[in-house]
Design a protein around this motif. Sequence first.
Motif, PDB file in Angstrom:
ATOM      1  N   GLU A 184       0.858  -1.178   0.000  1.00  0.00           N
ATOM      2  CA  GLU A 184       0.000   0.000   0.000  1.00  0.00           C
ATOM      3  C   GLU A 184       0.897   1.232   0.000  1.00  0.00           C
ATOM      4  OE1 GLU A 184      -3.250  -0.311  -0.462  1.00  0.00           O
ATOM      5  OE2 GLU A 184      -3.249   1.845  -0.670  1.00  0.00           O
ATOM      6  N   THR A 202      -0.419   5.112   5.092  1.00  0.00           N
ATOM      7  CA  THR A 202      -1.449   4.121   4.810  1.00  0.00           C
ATOM      8  C   THR A 202      -0.842   2.721   4.780  1.00  0.00           C
ATOM      9  OG1 THR A 202      -2.441   5.803   3.402  1.00  0.00           O
ATOM     10  CG2 THR A 202      -3.401   3.609   3.316  1.00  0.00           C
ATOM     11  N   THR A 205      -4.482  -3.964   3.194  1.00  0.00           N
ATOM     12  CA  THR A 205      -4.613  -4.856   2.047  1.00  0.00           C
ATOM     13  C   THR A 205      -3.741  -6.081   2.221  1.00  0.00           C
ATOM     14  OG1 THR A 205      -4.846  -2.856   0.746  1.00  0.00           O
ATOM     15  CG2 THR A 205      -4.746  -4.888  -0.461  1.00  0.00           C
ATOM     16  N   GLN A 211      -9.534  -5.495  -0.225  1.00  0.00           N
ATOM     17  CA  GLN A 211      -8.629  -4.362  -0.402  1.00  0.00           C
ATOM     18  C   GLN A 211      -8.960  -3.250   0.577  1.00  0.00           C
ATOM     19  OE1 GLN A 211      -9.230  -4.376  -4.889  1.00  0.00           O
ATOM     20  NE2 GLN A 211      -7.051  -4.190  -4.633  1.00  0.00           N
ATOM     21  N   VAL A 213      -7.729  -0.743   3.810  1.00  0.00           N
ATOM     22  CA  VAL A 213      -6.515  -0.089   4.305  1.00  0.00           C
ATOM     23  C   VAL A 213      -6.848   0.801   5.495  1.00  0.00           C
ATOM     24  CG1 VAL A 213      -5.329  -0.148   2.090  1.00  0.00           C
ATOM     25  CG2 VAL A 213      -6.758   1.820   2.651  1.00  0.00           C
ATOM     26  N   ARG A 214      -5.824   1.240   6.182  1.00  0.00           N
ATOM     27  CA  ARG A 214      -5.951   2.098   7.356  1.00  0.00           C
ATOM     28  C   ARG A 214      -4.751   3.039   7.438  1.00  0.00           C
ATOM     29  NH1 ARG A 214     -10.154   0.252   7.465  1.00  0.00           N
ATOM     30  NH2 ARG A 214     -11.350  -0.743   9.103  1.00  0.00           N
ATOM     31  N   PRO A 215      -4.936   4.195   8.023  1.00  0.00           N
ATOM     32  CA  PRO A 215      -3.752   5.013   8.317  1.00  0.00           C
ATOM     33  C   PRO A 215      -3.141   4.595   9.655  1.00  0.00           C
ATOM     34  CG  PRO A 215      -5.796   6.320   8.467  1.00  0.00           C
ATOM     35  CD  PRO A 215      -6.191   4.876   8.384  1.00  0.00           C
ATOM     36  N   HIS A 366     -16.581   0.250   7.302  1.00  0.00           N
ATOM     37  CA  HIS A 366     -15.318   0.986   7.239  1.00  0.00           C
ATOM     38  C   HIS A 366     -15.428   2.385   7.821  1.00  0.00           C
ATOM     39  CE1 HIS A 366     -14.181  -2.278   4.716  1.00  0.00           C
ATOM     40  NE2 HIS A 366     -14.997  -1.919   3.762  1.00  0.00           N
TER      41      HIS A 366
END
Lengths: 754, 754
Positions: A184, A202, A205, A211, A213-215, A366
Motif C-alpha cells: 500500500e 497508509t 490490504t 482491499q 486499508v488504514r492510516p 469501514h
Amino acid sequence: MKALLTITLSLFALSSSTLSLAQEQQQSPADFVNPFVGTSNFGATHPGAQYPHALTSVAPFNVAFEHEKLNKFEKDAAWNSRVYIHENKFLTGFTHVNLSGVGCPELGVINIMPTAGDLELDAQKYGSTYSDEHAKPGYYQTTLDKYDIKAEATSTLRTGLSRYTFNAGQGNIILNLGLGLTNETGGSLKIVSDHEIEGSRTVGTFCYNPQDVRPVYFVARFSKPAKSLGTFKKMPKFTGVEGEWMQNNDSIKSYPNYRHVMSGDNIGAYMRFDTEAKQQIEVKVGISYVSIENARQNLATEQPTFAFDETRSKAKKAWNALLSRIEVQGSDNNKTLLYTGLYHSLIHPSIIQDVNGEYPIMSQQHTAQVGNTQGKNRYSVYSLWDTSRNLHPLLSLLYPEIQSQMVDSALAMYQESGWLPKWELLSMETQTMVGDPATAMIADTYLRGVDTFDIEQAYRAMQKSADTLNNNPIRPENQDYLTLGYVPVDDEEPYDGSVSTSLEYYVADFALGSLANALGHEQDALKYLTRAQGYRHLFDNDTGMLRPKKRSGEWPTPYDPELGRNFEPAPGYIEGNAWNYRFYVPFDIPGMIDLLGGDSRFIDALNATFATNNFDMGNEPDITYPYLFNYVSGQEHQTALNVQKLMAQHFTDQPAGLPGNDDAGTMSAWLVFSMLGIYPVSPGDMDYATSSTAFDKVTVHLDQAYYPGKTLLITPLAKDQKQPMLNNKTLTNGFVTHQQLTQGGSLKLLAPVE
Amino acid sequence: MKALLTITLSLFALSSSTLSLAQEQQQSPADFVNPFVGTSNFGATHPGAQYPHALTSVAPFNVAFEHEKLNKFEKDAAWNSRVYIHENKFLTGFTHVNLSGVGCPELGVINIMPTAGDLELDAQKYGSTYSDEHAKPGYYQTTLDKYDIKAEATSTLRTGLSRYTFNAGQGNIILNLGLGLTNETGGSLKIVSDHEIEGSRTVGTFCYNPQDVRPVYFVARFSKPAKSLGTFKKMPKFTGVEGEWMQNNDSIKSYPNYRHVMSGDNIGAYMRFDTEAKQQIEVKVGISYVSIENARQNLATEQPTFAFDETRSKAKKAWNALLSRIEVQGSDNNKTLLYTGLYHSLIHPSIIQDVNGEYPIMSQQHTAQVGNTQGKNRYSVYSLWDTSRNLHPLLSLLYPEIQSQMVDSALAMYQESGWLPKWELLSMETQTMVGDPATAMIADTYLRGVDTFDIEQAYRAMQKSADTLNNNPIRPENQDYLTLGYVPVDDEEPYDGSVSTSLEYYVADFALGSLANALGHEQDALKYLTRAQGYRHLFDNDTGMLRPKKRSGEWPTPYDPELGRNFEPAPGYIEGNAWNYRFYVPFDIPGMIDLLGGDSRFIDALNATFATNNFDMGNEPDITYPYLFNYVSGQEHQTALNVQKLMAQHFTDQPAGLPGNDDAGTMSAWLVFSMLGIYPVSPGDMDYATSSTAFDKVTVHLDQAYYPGKTLLITPLAKDQKQPMLNNKTLTNGFVTHQQLTQGGSLKLLAPVE
C-alpha cells in the motif's frame, strides 16, 4: 478414548521472588532468546526491539532495492513478507510498525535512518551495509558501515526509541514514509518544530483480500533540535519539454525548511545536526491507529524523556515476566530454542489501543469510528487459521488472563462488525485462509477453564457463524455444507479449497459441539458434533484420502493426491495436498483409524506420509501428525521419535531455525509444546498428546486465578521406562488432559532418544 | 520632455444611477465579455466561472491525456500552462483553483467530474467530449456528451458551485486529486459524511524556481447525500510475483466506503446517487490556503445553501460594478474586445485571505505561519515583470482603491519576508524573470496619486532592493551593477540575461528616483536617476543595440542581434533578442534618440524593428514600441497606425484572440489602453502616449476619493484633424499626463484610420 490417569501432585515450586533473585545472579530467560531465529528461511520474524504483544516495534529494514551483491532478496521481487532478511546486507532504516512471522507483505513502515555527511535523500543511495549486530528482547543494535554510526533501538508498548551515536561532523536523520514492506502507498507528514514531526502512513490490504486499508499515525521527537530540516518527495517521470525543465524529474526533490503538511506516495522529512565525536542523538516515535493526537499522548505517557537504558531494562523485565512462566533445566541450546520459541509466541495478537483506551473499531462499513477498551487490552493481528491450533491453547495454559482478553477482543469485533474475526489486521477482516477458526479458538479457551469472558455472547457469535446459511463471510457455502455435509468442489473459483474448508468447518463444529455440551445445550451439542462427523462424506475408500467431492456425490477425476505439494493450486486443498490433509480430523482420529481399516493401516499411512516427504513441517494442517502415533497403543515412542527428529531438523538456534513462516507464532508454539513434551491435539479436545521433554526439568508456573495447581513439573523418565507418568501414576496411553495438568503436579515423560 | 498641455474640463458625466438603469434595459458590460478569448494560441486564460480577483474559480479541465483525435495538446507533453485549450475536446472535470494567462503550469487542481452509469475511476476512461459550451463572467456551462449531463458552474470569491443535471439512473461525482495542471504531486482527503469531503492538494514550484510548494485546502459539500461512496488511488506498477498477485497493479484501486484519511500522489473520492430524469445535484467547494477549517468557514459564509442562480447573478453584478468604470459607444465587436480585455485585467493579482482574514504569510523560512489582514484584501499572484508595465497603471487609473491594496499586500510581503515580491505565488517568491518590478510598480502607483499606503515603509523597502549589495534576491549582481553601471555578461550562468536585467534595474531606478523627487529626497533622486542613465554603458554605437558587455568593458563576440528571436537562449537577453530590447529605456526615449543619432535614425530603427519582424507583440519588453513614434514630432500618426494594425492583427473576439500568454492580464491591459487611445510609457513616467480611440465615445468614471475629476471623456477627432486635444486645447505633441487626465474632462484623439 484414552485410559484414566492417576494424578499425584508435585510439591516442587520455586517462588517467584526466589526466581527474580536467581535471574539477577544468572542468565534470565530473556538472555537466552535469540531474536535472529526465523530471520532466514522465510521465517518472517525480525530481530528488532519489541515488547510482548506490542503495538510498536523497531526493526531493521533491509529488504528495499535489488542489489546484486548486497541484497539477495528484494521486497517486491518475490512475495516477501519480511522487513529483515538475514542474508541481506543493505539496510535502509528502522521501521516502527511490523508484523512477525506472517506470510504476506504488510506494515514495515515509519522508517527512520541515520546518515552522516552530505544530505542524500534517495534511500537507494543512503542505505548502508552494517555489522556488529546484536539483539535481545527489547533491544537491537548495529553499526552502519558507511557512516560508522552505531544504531540502537529499544521500545515500549506503543513507542520506539532509537539512539544513534555519530562521529564529529554532520549528522542526518531521515524519516522516509515512502519505504514500506506493505504494498500500500501514501503518507502525509508535517514538521511541527525543529524537533518534532507528525504524520500518517497508509497500510493494509494484507494478502490483497479484501482491499481494505488504514492510516497509522505517528509523532517523532528528536532529543536535539535540528540545525536544518526539510521534507522531500519522489517526483514522477516527466517526458518531453517538462522532462527537460524539471529539476527533479523521476528523482527525489527536497523542500528545505518546509513546514506545511506534505502528502504523497513517496515522501519524507529530514533533520540535520552538527555532531561532536560520540554524540548521541535519540529519536522517539509514538504510534497510534486512531490519531496523531493519540500518538503524541502515547509518546508523552510511555516515553516522556529519552530514557534509553531504562526503557531497555523495562522491556527485558516485561519479557522475563512472561518467559519465566516456564523454568527449565537443560542445555543452553535447548533453553535458547525454548525461550526464543516462547518469545515468538508472545508477539501476536498484539495490542492496538492507545494509552487512553481508544482504538479503531472493526466495521463492515469501514466507518472511522473509535472505540474505547475501558482499561482492557484490545488485541489485533488474529491469524486464526494458524494460531487456533496451538498458540491460543499455549496462551490458555500459560497466560490465561491474556488469552481471555484476546477472546474479549474477538467478541468486541463481533459486536462491532457482526462477525467474529478470521484473519483480522488492525480492525480489518482480511478474509485470509478458510474455515471458522475463531469458533475453534473461543470454544477451546472456555473448555480449558479460561472462562472470564462473556460466554453467552460468545456462544451466540459462534452459532451465528455456524448456522447462517447465506451471506456468511466466515463460512462461505455454508448452505451446501449443512445440506450435503461437506462443501462441494463444484463452485470452486479455481482452487479455493472445498476439502480444506470442509475440514476446518468440522474442526470448528467439533469445538462448538464440545462447548455446547459443557454449557448444557445438549441439542446443540448433538447437532454440531454430528456435523463434525461429516468428514466421512469426503473419505474415499479407494485412495484412503479426504477427497474433493461434487455436489452430485461423484469424485471428480483425474485425481492426484500429490498435487499441491509445492503450493501449486490443487482442487479441494488450500496450501497443501491430499496427504497434508489426510488426517486432518484431529478431534476424531479413532474414527479416521476405523475408516482407514484399523491401527495397522493407519500407522502405515502415517509412516508413508513422512516417508514420501508428504509431511510439511512448515504448514499448519499436518503439524499435529507426528503426535498421532499416540492413538495406537504401543506406538507412543514413534511420536517422541518423530517429534524429536522434526525439532532437530527444522528448529535451530540460527536465523534459518524455523521451518518457514512462523505464522504469527504458530510454528514457535509447536516448538514450545514439543520441547515441553505435550501437544494439544485439537481445538475443543482437552487431550495433550505426550512425547518426550527436551529438558532435565521443566517447571510451569500456573496462573492460580484460573487453575487449581500452582506449578506443573515435567521431567524425563529413566531411559528404560516407557510409560509416561502423572504424579507417579502410569498413563496407560500417551495422553494427558488439560484439566489434569492444570491441577499441577509432576509429569514424567519419555527420555529423549539419543 | 514633452510640451505643456492646456487643460479643459469636460462637463459630461453620466450618473451611475442612470447607468444602472441603462444596463438593465440593454446589454451590460459583462454581457459583452467573451471568456473564450485567450483559450487558444497559448493565451492561457480559461472560460470558467470566476469573480473579479477571486481566490477560487471553476474551470473546465481538458488538458489531461494525449488523445490522437480529441486532445491536440496534452498538459505534460509541452510546457503547457493552460487548464483549458480550445482545440482540445476531451474534458476530465472542473478545477477549483486556477491561474489565468501565466506562462508556467501551476494550480489547476481540486478536480470534480460528474459521470453516469457504472463507476469508472480512471480519468482517461471517464473523461468525455463536450458540446454546447457557454460562458459569461461568473458562469460556465457545457454538456458532457458521453453521459448527457449538463454541467454548469458559478462561483463566489472563495467558493465554487457546480450544478449537474443528470438523466434517470446512476449518477456519480468524482473528486480527483491526482489530476492537476501543476507538476507538483500529492494530496490528502477524507470523506467526512455522505455529503462532505475535505482535504488538501500540494501545489507550487511555479516555473520550478525555486522549488517551493504549498497545500491548498478544500471542503466539498454535495446537495444530496450519496447512496454509496468511497475513495480511490492509483497503485504503482509491481513486477514479478507481486505484480501477478496485485489486483490493482499499475491501475486504479477503489476503497468502497473508506472514511479514514487517505494520502497519495493520485487519489480521489467518489459519491454515487440514484438520479431521476432532470435531477440536479450541486457541489459546492470552499477553498483556503490556510486550513480545512477555514475552507469550511469560507463555504459556510459565502455559500451557505446551494443558491446557484443567485450566485451567478451576484457574480455578474460584481463584474459589472468594475467593468462599468469604462462606458463606451461603438461597435459590438469593439465592446467585446474592450470588456473582455478589462475582464482579463481584473483577475490577477487575486485575493488569498479567507473570510476570517487569515492567509499564509510570506516567509523566507517557509514557516507555516498565518497572518490576518484585519479587513483588507491580501493579494497574491504578482507577475510583476509583466504587470508593472501597464496592468498596475491601468488599475491605478480605473481602480485606485484596489491598486492601493495591492501595494499594501506587497508591503506586507516585505514585512514578512524582508523583501518586496518579484513573481509571488501563494506567498511564495518564485524568482521568475528578472529585475526589480515591485519598485517600478509601487513608485508608479504613488506618483499617479494613489497614496493611501505607507509610503515611508514602501520607500525603505524599495531602497533595500536598490541598495543592498550582496545576497540581494531582488537584484542579483547588484554590486557589479552599482560599480560598473551595468550587470556584466561575464558571470552569466548560461543566458541569465545581463542586458535584460540591467535594463529592468534602470527602469526601477528611474521610477525610484522620480518617487524620491516627489518625496523631496533630492540626493536620493539624483542617485537613482543617475543610475537609470547607466543604460548608456550598454549602448553599442556600431550596432546601435543595447549589447551585453564584459566586466572589462569589452563587447563579447561574435554578436548576433537576431539571436533569441524564437526564444532560444541568447547571451544578455531574457525572453527576446537585442531588437526586442533595443528601445527598452522607456523613461528616456529622447536620450536613446540622441544615442542613435537623432530623430530620423531613431524612426528608421523603429520602423526596421517592425519591418524585420523583430517586434514581438506577445512579449513585454517591446510592447511600448508602437507608441514610441510620438517622441518624434510629426510622427504621431505612425503610433496610431501601428497600434491599430497590431490590435487588428493580434486581438480578436476569438479563442486565439490574444497574442500568446495574457501574462496575468498584461496583454489585455495593453489592449484596453490601446482601445481607449492612451498608453502609459514607463513606470514612474506620468505621460500617456496617445494614439486613436476605437470608440465613438469613451467615458471613464474616475474614483473621486483619489482624483479630482469625475469622468474622463474620450472621443475621436474629425478625420481631417491631426492634433489631439484635451478639453478643446490642442496637445502640441502626442502625450498627455496622468495628472491632466485625472482632472477629468474631454480628450479628443485621432480618428482611426480606415
